[in-house]
Scaffold this active site. Structure first.
Site, PDB file in Angstrom:
ATOM      1  N   ASN A  80     -33.511   5.531   2.282  1.00 29.49           N
ATOM      2  CA  ASN A  80     -34.023   5.865   3.624  1.00 29.49           C
ATOM      3  C   ASN A  80     -35.517   6.202   3.568  1.00 29.49           C
ATOM      4  OD1 ASN A  80     -31.424   5.480   4.404  1.00 29.49           O
ATOM      5  ND2 ASN A  80     -31.002   7.614   4.957  1.00 29.49           N
TER       6      ASN A  80
ATOM      7  N   ARG B  47       0.849  -1.201   0.000  1.00 26.16           N
ATOM      8  CA  ARG B  47       0.000   0.000   0.000  1.00 26.16           C
ATOM      9  C   ARG B  47       0.884   1.251   0.000  1.00 26.16           C
ATOM     10  NH1 ARG B  47      -4.472   0.295  -1.881  1.00 26.16           N
ATOM     11  NH2 ARG B  47      -5.660   1.397  -0.298  1.00 26.16           N
TER      12      ARG B  47
ATOM     13  N   ARG C 274     -14.517   7.467  -0.902  1.00 29.58           N
ATOM     14  CA  ARG C 274     -13.331   7.324  -1.752  1.00 29.58           C
ATOM     15  C   ARG C 274     -13.766   7.212  -3.206  1.00 29.58           C
ATOM     16  NH1 ARG C 274      -9.162   2.951   0.651  1.00 29.58           N
ATOM     17  NH2 ARG C 274     -10.896   2.149   1.856  1.00 29.58           N
TER      18      ARG C 274
ATOM     19  N   SER D  60     -25.472   4.152   4.831  1.00 34.88           N
ATOM     20  CA  SER D  60     -24.094   3.648   4.676  1.00 34.88           C
ATOM     21  C   SER D  60     -24.084   2.113   4.710  1.00 34.88           C
ATOM     22  CB  SER D  60     -23.201   4.217   5.771  1.00 34.88           C
ATOM     23  OG  SER D  60     -23.771   3.950   7.044  1.00 34.88           O
TER      24      SER D  60
ATOM     25  N   LYS E   9     -26.171   8.496  17.943  1.00 31.46           N
ATOM     26  CA  LYS E   9     -25.893   8.157  16.539  1.00 31.46           C
ATOM     27  C   LYS E   9     -26.130   6.661  16.308  1.00 31.46           C
ATOM     28  CE  LYS E   9     -22.453   9.172  13.035  1.00 31.46           C
ATOM     29  NZ  LYS E   9     -21.048   9.346  12.719  1.00 31.46           N
TER      30      LYS E   9
ATOM     31  N   ASN F  36     -17.188   4.939  14.065  1.00 27.69           N
ATOM     32  CA  ASN F  36     -18.628   4.977  14.274  1.00 27.69           C
ATOM     33  C   ASN F  36     -19.006   3.841  15.214  1.00 27.69           C
ATOM     34  OD1 ASN F  36     -21.045   6.141  13.707  1.00 27.69           O
ATOM     35  ND2 ASN F  36     -21.010   5.615  11.531  1.00 27.69           N
TER      36      ASN F  36
HETATM   37  P1  NAP Z   1     -12.544   3.456   4.845  1.00 30.92           P
HETATM   38  O1  NAP Z   1     -12.713   4.427   3.735  1.00 30.92           O
HETATM   39  O2  NAP Z   1     -12.794   2.015   4.613  1.00 30.92           O
HETATM   40  O3  NAP Z   1     -11.069   3.661   5.427  1.00 30.92           O
HETATM   41  C1  NAP Z   1     -10.505   2.808   6.387  1.00 30.92           C
HETATM   42  C2  NAP Z   1      -9.022   2.776   6.106  1.00 30.92           C
HETATM   43  O4  NAP Z   1      -8.362   2.049   7.164  1.00 30.92           O
HETATM   44  C3  NAP Z   1      -8.649   2.068   4.795  1.00 30.92           C
HETATM   45  O5  NAP Z   1      -7.898   2.948   4.022  1.00 30.92           O
HETATM   46  C4  NAP Z   1      -7.815   0.871   5.256  1.00 30.92           C
HETATM   47  O6  NAP Z   1      -6.710   0.574   4.419  1.00 30.92           O
HETATM   48  C5  NAP Z   1      -7.271   1.406   6.570  1.00 30.92           C
HETATM   49  N1  NAP Z   1      -6.750   0.349   7.434  1.00 30.92           N
HETATM   50  C6  NAP Z   1      -7.365  -0.759   7.921  1.00 30.92           C
HETATM   51  N2  NAP Z   1      -6.535  -1.486   8.687  1.00 30.92           N
HETATM   52  C7  NAP Z   1      -5.339  -0.811   8.661  1.00 30.92           C
HETATM   53  C8  NAP Z   1      -4.057  -1.062   9.257  1.00 30.92           C
HETATM   54  N3  NAP Z   1      -3.838  -2.126  10.005  1.00 30.92           N
HETATM   55  N4  NAP Z   1      -3.063  -0.171   9.036  1.00 30.92           N
HETATM   56  C9  NAP Z   1      -3.258   0.916   8.268  1.00 30.92           C
HETATM   57  N5  NAP Z   1      -4.456   1.210   7.679  1.00 30.92           N
HETATM   58  C10 NAP Z   1      -5.476   0.350   7.883  1.00 30.92           C
HETATM   59  O7  NAP Z   1     -13.464   3.873   6.096  1.00 30.92           O
HETATM   60  P2  NAP Z   1     -14.065   5.310   6.458  1.00 30.92           P
HETATM   61  O8  NAP Z   1     -15.319   5.527   5.687  1.00 30.92           O
HETATM   62  O9  NAP Z   1     -13.002   6.354   6.401  1.00 30.92           O
HETATM   63  O10 NAP Z   1     -14.508   5.060   7.959  1.00 30.92           O
HETATM   64  C11 NAP Z   1     -13.590   5.033   9.037  1.00 30.92           C
HETATM   65  C12 NAP Z   1     -14.428   5.137  10.318  1.00 30.92           C
HETATM   66  O11 NAP Z   1     -15.042   6.426  10.361  1.00 30.92           O
HETATM   67  C13 NAP Z   1     -15.570   4.115  10.363  1.00 30.92           C
HETATM   68  O12 NAP Z   1     -15.782   3.665  11.667  1.00 30.92           O
HETATM   69  C14 NAP Z   1     -16.775   4.933   9.898  1.00 30.92           C
HETATM   70  O13 NAP Z   1     -18.013   4.435  10.376  1.00 30.92           O
HETATM   71  C15 NAP Z   1     -16.451   6.303  10.494  1.00 30.92           C
HETATM   72  N6  NAP Z   1     -17.088   7.409   9.797  1.00 30.92           N
HETATM   73  C16 NAP Z   1     -16.966   7.531   8.448  1.00 30.92           C
HETATM   74  C17 NAP Z   1     -17.572   8.623   7.815  1.00 30.92           C
HETATM   75  C18 NAP Z   1     -17.473   8.801   6.321  1.00 30.92           C
HETATM   76  O14 NAP Z   1     -18.151   9.692   5.792  1.00 30.92           O
HETATM   77  N7  NAP Z   1     -16.675   8.041   5.600  1.00 30.92           N
HETATM   78  C19 NAP Z   1     -18.296   9.550   8.563  1.00 30.92           C
HETATM   79  C20 NAP Z   1     -18.378   9.396   9.948  1.00 30.92           C
HETATM   80  C21 NAP Z   1     -17.768   8.321  10.556  1.00 30.92           C
HETATM   81  P3  NAP Z   1      -6.837   0.008   2.929  1.00 30.92           P
HETATM   82  O15 NAP Z   1      -7.152   1.208   2.089  1.00 30.92           O
HETATM   83  O16 NAP Z   1      -5.477  -0.532   2.705  1.00 30.92           O
HETATM   84  O17 NAP Z   1      -7.940  -1.018   2.953  1.00 30.92           O
END
Ligand code: NAP
Length: 305
Positions: free
Chosen positions: A202, A37, A133, A252, A184, A105
């Site tokens: 929804n 990565r 993303r 989500s 939440k 979350n």
């Molecule tokens: P995401 O896009 O799936 O990002 C998670 C990241 O963590 C990925 O890039 C993944 O890497 C990385 N990861 C996992 N294990 C790892 C490790 N051991 N070392 C380094 N990196 C690692 O998730 P997200 O949407 O940002 O959500 C993250 C949290 O925030 C969740 O709990 C979600 O519910 C919360 N949240 C998200 C949003 C939103 O709008 N996205 C809003 C509020 C809350 P890879 O890319 O290599 O898989």
């Protein structure tokens, strides 16, 4: 030089934070999952933040899991089910002066992380911001929102909140941080699983008014029972308001399931049901909802943890 923000996980939310912090002059360093990565990131040349259709790339430094330098400030931006393991791998780089900010979350992962650390300070964050993303290393800032931060063990705010303001990250430090994630979680439990089971947006839940009302009554009872009366207040009317206001959106969890991605069920509905069980509460609708959702995920071959 200001303290480096180590960002663990360059996914949607991690990239959104990293880009805004870097843009305002903060020192930021990404911690990526593995060497592969890291090489892919380096080939891309940085993280791209897309706001209102306009992309900007930030050449933020990154490292793989083999780095050994001490970490003073760690922003954990993995999914809830990855957080504890990812942090455990960095344990030897954290000390009693380190601060670990948890963006996950749901509930449950924060305790799993804290159990790994013991010494470092854990700060909880609950955010209504939205990001997704576009492709690897490219994040779209989809919904402006607000982030509440707090430490249930120590009410004193950290000294870096000004850096968030300077980065345009709308936030507030609150002594009562546990109310937000519980509220939440309850909203999520009342809406997201049903949108998956009925395969609808929804707004589709407007045809399942009674089922939503029964779930809200049980969730409010649960919140009151586990010392979260503020999170229980007017829950049903807020759920109805959210269903109406976001009628055209897919939740989500619906998006995760339709794209065959692992959900955070264990830290949302799973956490609510486990807490009810621990308190000896029988919440028939909520427990039945969990059974139906687990069956649905099993049928699709998706993890139920
Ligand atoms: P995401 O896009 O799936 O990002 C998670 C990241 O963590 C990925 O890039 C993944 O890497 C990385 N990861 C996992 N294990 C790892 C490790 N051991 N070392 C380094 N990196 C690692 O998730 P997200 O949407 O940002 O959500 C993250 C949290 O925030 C969740 O709990 C979600 O519910 C919360 N949240 C998200 C949003 C939103 O709008 N996205 C809003 C509020 C809350 P890879 O890319 O290599 O898989």
């Amino acid at each position: 030089m200001n303290t480096t923000w180590h960002v663990l996980g360059a996914g949607s939310l991690g990239s959104l934070w990293a880009c805004r912090l870097a843009r305002s002059g903060q020192a930021v360093r990404l911690i990526l999952r593995n060497e592969g990565r890291l090489q892919a990131y380096q080939a891309a040349g940085g993280l791209t933040l897309i706001e209102q259709g306009v992309p900007h790339t930030f050449a933020i430094d990154a490292e793989g899991p083999e780095a050994q330098t001490p970490i003073k400030r760690l922003l954990v931006a993995c999914k809830a089910y990855d957080a504890a393991l990812a942090v455990a791998a960095l344990k030897h780089r954290l000390n009693a002066d380190s601060e670990v900010i948890l963006l996950q979350n749901g509930l449950g992962s924060q305790d799993e992380v804290a159990a790994q650390l013991g010494h470092a300070r854990c700060i909880l964050a609950s955010s209504t911001e939205g990001a997704f993303r576009h492709a690897d290393w490219q994040v779209v800032f989809a919904g402006h929102g607000f982030t509440w931060l707090g430490d249930p063990l120590r009410p004193q705010p950290p000294d870096w909140l000004g850096a968030l303001s300077a980065s345009g990250i709308a936030h507030e430090w609150t002594a009562d941080i546990t109310t937000r994630p519980w509220r939440k979680l309850a909203l999520n439990c009342a809406i997201n699983p049903l949108t998956v089971l009925y395969d609808c947006r929804n707004g589709g839940l407007q045809s399942h008014h009674c089922e939503v009302a029964s779930l809200c009554a049980e969730l409010a009872h649960l919140l009151e029972h586990c010392g979260q009366p503020a999170a229980a207040q007017d829950l049903h009317s807020e759920v109805e308001r959210v269903i109406h206001a976001t009628a055209a959106n897919f939740s989500s969890m619906h998006q995760d399931v339709s794209q065959r991605r692992r959900t955070e069920i264990h830290y949302l509905l799973g956490h609510a049901c486990a807490t009810a069980q621990r308190h000896g509460l029988v919440l028939a609708h909520l427990q039945q909802l969990q059974v139906r959702l687990v069956q649905h995920l099993n049928a699709l071959g998706l993890p139920t943890e």
